[in-house]
Design an enzyme around this catalytic site. Structure first.
Site, short mmCIF file in Angstrom:
data_model
loop_
_atom_site.label_atom_id
_atom_site.label_comp_id
_atom_site.label_asym_id
_atom_site.label_seq_id
_atom_site.Cartn_x
_atom_site.Cartn_y
_atom_site.Cartn_z
N VAL A 1 0.86 -1.18 0.00
CA VAL A 1 0.00 0.00 0.00
C VAL A 1 0.90 1.23 0.00
O VAL A 1 2.03 1.17 0.49
CB VAL A 1 -0.98 0.01 1.21
N CYS A 2 0.41 2.28 -0.59
CA CYS A 2 1.11 3.56 -0.63
C CYS A 2 2.50 3.36 -1.27
O CYS A 2 2.64 2.59 -2.21
CB CYS A 2 1.16 4.15 0.78
#
Length: 193
Positions: free
Chosen positions: A102-103
């Site tokens: 994520v990110c």
């Protein structure tokens, strides 16, 4: 299935905790009660970009034993992507059924070679940093390309967790988890390749 949550100094803990909170609810269901997980890093303690510190329960474990690895983002990814000992370590997970970030965790997947010829996403402010590592940066909340699943910015970690548990639980069970979390939002923009 065994899951490795991979942390590092400079992590954004919300990237980690949003996903962790969803995934660890798998232990409450008969079909997934055998799932287990470790919080992993190259050292015993990890400090986020604001100074909060947590202890991990596995220091540099053999990642070949995990079926899913998860790497959150954070400012620490900018320098860590050039750390050959870190990228060599996460390369051990090549046989995992699911490689997840994520990110800006996607920058670390990219540095380890997992995004070569794959579509991927990251935090919207880091699209340009991701471009050299993948076939195409997709401006979508979640992108799945084979066994590699990348997600956008910080709050996307909850959506990502709900998406992943959908592989293992019935739809009504996923809805029950959303209700337990008081998470009324519908997932947006998933691109599958």
């Amino acid at each position: 299935m065994k899951i490795a949550f991979i942390l590092f100094d400079g992590v954004t803990f919300l990237d980690f905790v949003g996903f962790y909170d969803v995934i660890t609810r798998l232990k409450y269901y008969e079909s997934t009660k055998e799932f287990s997980w470790d919080i992993c890093a190259l050292q015993e303690e990890v400090t986020d970009e604001l100074g909060m510190t947590i202890k991990v329960n596995q220091v540099k474990p053999d990642l070949t034993q995990y079926g899913l690895i998860f790497i959150p983002g954070g400012l620490g990814t900018r320098a860590l992507r050039f750390d050959e000992s870190f990228t060599a370590w996460i390369k051990e997970a090549q046989q995992a059924a699911y490689i997840v970030s994520v990110c800006t965790g996607s920058l670390l997947l990219g540095a380890a070679g997992y995004l070569t010829n794959k579509n991927a996403t990251t935090h919207p402010y880091a699209y340009d940093l991701l471009e050299p590592y993948c076939k195409e940066v997709i401006r979508s909340r979640i992108v799945r390309d084979g066994n590699v699943i990348t997600a956008g910015g910080v709050a996307t970690s909850i959506d990502l967790g709900l998406y992943i548990i959908g592989f293992f639980l019935e739809e009504h069970e996923v809805k029950s988890i959303k209700k337990q979390m008081d998470y009324p939002y519908e997932m947006e923009s998933i691109a599958i390749y």
